[in-house]
Enzyme design. Structure first.
Site, PDB file in Angstrom:
ATOM      1  N   HIS A   1      39.181-135.718 -35.581  1.00  0.00           N
ATOM      2  CA  HIS A   1      39.842-136.507 -36.285  1.00  0.00           C
ATOM      3  C   HIS A   1      39.280-136.685 -37.895  1.00  0.00           C
ATOM      4  O   HIS A   1      39.527-137.248 -38.739  1.00  0.00           O
ATOM      5  CB  HIS A   1      39.233-138.169 -35.972  1.00  0.00           C
ATOM      6  CG  HIS A   1      40.117-138.476 -34.590  1.00  0.00           C
ATOM      7  ND1 HIS A   1      39.390-138.591 -33.530  1.00  0.00           N
ATOM      8  CD2 HIS A   1      41.339-138.438 -34.730  1.00  0.00           C
ATOM      9  CE1 HIS A   1      40.353-138.607 -32.544  1.00  0.00           C
ATOM     10  NE2 HIS A   1      41.484-138.804 -32.936  1.00  0.00           N
TER      11      HIS A   1
ATOM     12  N   ILE B   1      42.645-127.641 -27.367  1.00  0.00           N
ATOM     13  CA  ILE B   1      43.171-128.739 -26.624  1.00  0.00           C
ATOM     14  C   ILE B   1      44.872-128.607 -26.320  1.00  0.00           C
ATOM     15  O   ILE B   1      45.251-129.486 -25.487  1.00  0.00           O
ATOM     16  CB  ILE B   1      42.627-130.116 -26.748  1.00  0.00           C
ATOM     17  CG1 ILE B   1      41.193-129.977 -27.075  1.00  0.00           C
ATOM     18  CG2 ILE B   1      42.880-131.046 -25.819  1.00  0.00           C
ATOM     19  CD1 ILE B   1      40.441-129.400 -25.670  1.00  0.00           C
TER      20      ILE B   1
END
Ligand code: MET
Ligand SMILES: [Zn+2]
Length: 781
Positions: free
Chosen positions: A720, A457
């Site tokens: 995360h 990303i």
């Protein structure tokens, strides 16, 4: 400028002033530091609570010294005010209640999870607080939730202030808002539970709390019911009335100021009219047009109307003379009785930074346009004083008039060329040359990718070393050449790693970026940056949003240098990386003098030029991130279409100046996009990547339902977490996608950027990801 004064025959009663809440961080970030030290095991609870108390008392003193009459208590929070209310009224899920932790650690466990000494609790869910960038912890409700006063924080806070000499107005999150923001707990029997159905069980406990506050000496209590600015409040009309009757009966001496903010009441005003409250607060910054209706509703009653004239959401100086006129109009409409008017911040000042006094780098000219929480208190006091007697505040009003005029003069001349460019946007500027079906074929050739292409990303680990180099460069300890050489080496390393991992579309890793919005703001004309204008995002996390101060333009290419260098190192396609116009705007403080639409389009035009320059430099794919597009959605559904129109147009404006061969990607994370699926399609991106690894297949179902036409990369692992899902687990995810979406439209990528991971973690994660894609090419394609 003449000030309309109310008739001389008006009773000699005076209006009052109030703030609805105040930032919690402390002017030197004392509270943030104390929290992090406590969580890190470096200090004791006593130390943390001592610092918190000092900050609260300093806040009260400040507000009072500024000349504001009503000091709020209970708005200070060690994490979140919604979590505070959940704790106070015992909305504590069983697993936390029975954890054996003490009260404060149970609170923090709900806020951020707890993994120590055999206790393993996840954090509860976080959601955005209305349309702000603040996140609250979602209350979990069950049929068996036993509402009771679990702690006396509201009373303790009130008494603490009282002891220090302040007779405060305690603030509570209202019962309807608290439940309406909640969700059913995990127990299967609660699956269908509408939390608001528990309201009549909760109301008596609020009543009890108000009675206790009255006993402690509170005359007024502010109850925040921002749910009243949402469409859904309509369905709770009867419950609202019943609950407030219960509350008022339990504490007949208490005057309730019911506070609404962030939008207008509209038909929900009818609900308020039925409630046994002594005052209503309305947001006249966001929704000045509601004043007429509100004044008409209370013209012949005894209610106090609290006028939210000083913005709690933005950082611009209030135009005091305009605000004063509004206040004078209100006094007149309320029978000339000034004591029925209160001058206030539009919402809590929580969403503003503390003071401009901490800004040493902004020019005096720019600083003079701003007003942070402390300065807003002074504005509120000035307005209230001026309402009593304009001559008493003459100096402050004159100084304000001068500042406002300087700002207006500046705004007028900001950048005519940019204004003109926005005014001349043509429909063809919003469309790619050919439809996706055609572009797809051109790009296939240009990019030559396998099925299930792999990519990331954008960001790779932001290591300590990168941050140190950036800090040294900012402090002028190293030269620009040294810093840029370091970045080039870093990019080279990132490219080599990706080649070794055998990813298909590469990125340069974004080592040059401090933050995805700040980085662009610093390179564009029209933004300024602060040193200390911290605004709470959640818990101890604060952001420093850039401020749009003038028309936005791009003085020079921003990313071309890094992207073309990265492309020169590899034969594989190197993806250029930009933050989209809507996200840049939504994560900044916008200007107040021109619409967000115009600001967004100005940014979009700058990005459009960047995309064109990237293409000229040989870049074949560009990703324009729009993670914040969903959160800009207006609070009322009828306003959605207008917002989505300009948000979509802005994205298209940024991305349609290039040829058909350019692969335009976009990226979305942090929220559920199923609501705005149609708009996501309208972006007309060639590929979108979305956060998906935690969301089951329902999101994909939504894409299937609308027949999503372009390529899509649903994240296959959670960035995360340090956890490394196995190759087989990721194959499972790809297979599940392939059942819902056409195989040749699927890309394989993580949920979001990897900047918070270590190299060790993300190398392991990406190794499995690439292996999973390779295997799927054989078994599924
Ligand atoms: C919050 S979205 C982040 C996207 C950005 N390109 C990154 O990889 O960090
Ligand atoms: Zn993201």
């Amino acid at each position: 400028m003449a000030y309309v004064s109310y008739p001389a025959s008006a009773p000699l009663s005076a209006s009052t002033s109030a703030v609805l809440g105040y930032p919690r961080i402390g002017p030197q970030r004392e509270v943030k530091k104390a929290l992090e030290a406590y969580w890190g095991g470096k200090t004791s609870q006593e130390e943390l609570l001592k610092i918190a108390k000092e900050q609260r008392l300093q806040t009260y003193k400040f507000i009072k010294d500024a000349g504001v009459d009503v000091v709020p208590t209970g708005t200070f929070s060690l994490y979140d005010h919604v979590l505070d209310a959940s704790n106070t009224f015992n909305l504590i899920p069983e697993q936390y209640a029975s954890s054996g932790l003490d009260a404060l650690d149970t609170y923090f466990a709900m806020a951020r999870g707890h993994q120590k000494n055999g206790v393993d609790l996840p954090a509860t869910e976080m959601q955005k607080w209305f349309d702000s960038n603040y996140h609250y912890l979602v209350p979990e409700l069950s049929e068996s939730t036993e509402f009771k006063i679990n702690n006396t924080k509201p009373i303790d806070d009130f008494l603490e202030a009282k002891e220090a000499g302040y007779t405060a107005r305690p603030v509570l999150v209202g019962p309807v808002t608290l439940l309406a923001l909640g969700k059913p707990g995990k127990d299967a029997k609660d699956a269908e539970l509408d939390p608001v159905s528990l309201l009549q069980k909760l109301a008596p406990v609020y009543g009890e709390m108000l009675a206790k506050l009255a006993e402690a000496g509170a005359e007024w209590v502010q109850i925040d019911e921002p749910v009243l600015v949402l469409d859904r409040a309509q369905q709770y009309a009867a419950e609202f009335k019943a609950a407030y009757e219960t509350i008022a009966k339990a504490a007949p001496s208490v005057k309730i100021m019911i506070a609404t903010y962030f939008n207008k009441l509209e038909s929900n005003l009818e609900i308020v009219k039925t409630l046994p409250v002594a005052g209503l607060h309305v947001d006249l910054d966001r929704a000045p047009e509601q004043l007429e209706d509100v004044l008409a509703a209370f013209a012949n009653t005894e209610h106090v109307v609290s006028l939210g004239l000083v913005s709690g959401r933005n950082i611009w100086k209030t135009d005091l003379s305009a605000a004063l006129e509004t206040a004078q109009k209100a006094v007149k409409a309320l029978g000339g009785n000034a004591s029925r008017v209160q001058i206030a911040s539009s919402s809590s000042l929580l969403h503003t930074p503390i003071t401009i006094a901490n800004e040493k780098k902004l020019s005096a000219e720019v600083l003079d346009w701003f007003s942070f929480a402390n300065e807003k208190c002074a504005e509120i006091a000035t307005l209230a004083a001026a309402l009593r007697d304009p001559s008493s505040a003459a100096d402050a009003l004159a100084a304000n008039e001068k500042s406002i005029k300087a700002r207006r003069d500046f705004e007028k001349n900001s950048d005519p060329a940019v204004r003109e460019r926005v005014a001349n946007i043509k429909p063809e500027d919003l469309a790619r040359k050919s439809p996706f079906s055609v572009r797809k074929e051109v790009q296939k050739e240009h990019l030559s990718l396998p099925v299930f292409p792999t990519t990331t990303i954008g960001s790779f680990p932001q290591t300590k070393e990168i941050r140190q180099y950036r800090a040294r460069f900012t402090k002028n300890d190293i030269t620009k050449e040294e810093y840029e050489k370091f970045l080039e080496d870093e990019i080279k390393m990132v490219v080599e790693k990706q080649e070794a991992l055998n990813l298909d579309v590469l990125v340069h890793g974004e080592p040059e970026r401090n933050d995805m919005v700040q980085y662009f703001g610093e390179l564009l004309d029209g933004f300024v940056f602060t040193q200390n204008a911290w605004v709470q995002s959640f818990g101890s996390r604060y952001v420093r949003p850039p401020v749009v101060v003038s028309d936005v333009s791009r003085p020079a290419p921003m990313t071309v240098r890094w992207s073309s260098y990265a492309q020169s190192l590899t034969k594989k396609p190197m993806k250029g990386m930009l933050t989209g116009p809507v996200t840049i705007l939504n994560w900044s403080f916008p200007r107040a003098d021109i619409s967000k639409e115009v600001q967004s389009k100005q940014i979009a035009l700058a990005l459009r030029d960047e995309v064109i320059d990237l293409e000229k430099a040989g870049v074949r794919a560009v990703q324009v991130d729009e993670p914040a597009i969903r959160e800009g959605l207006p609070l009322r559904q009828k306003d959605w279409a207008g917002y989505l129109r300009w948000a979509v147009d802005s994205f298209r404006l940024s991305t349609s100046g290039c040829s058909d061969a350019m692969n335009i990607a976009s990226h979305f994370c942090y929220s559920d996009f199923s609501l705005i699926m149609k708009s996501i399609i309208e972006l007309d991106a060639d590929m979108i990547s979305i956060e998906h690894s935690k969301s089951g297949e329902h999101l994909l179902g939504a894409f299937k339902k609308v027949g999503y036409p372009s390529h899509i990369g649903p994240g296959v692992f959670d960035i995360h977490s340090p956890r490394v899902p196995s190759k087989d687990e990721m194959i499972g995810r790809i297979k599940a996608m392939a059942e819902v979406l056409p195989k040749d439209s699927i890309w394989v990528n993580p949920d979001c950027g990897l900047k918070t991971r270590t190299w060790e973690e993300c190398t392991a994660q990406l190794t499995n990801m690439v292996a999973a894609a390779e295997e799927c090419r054989k078994s599924l394609a």
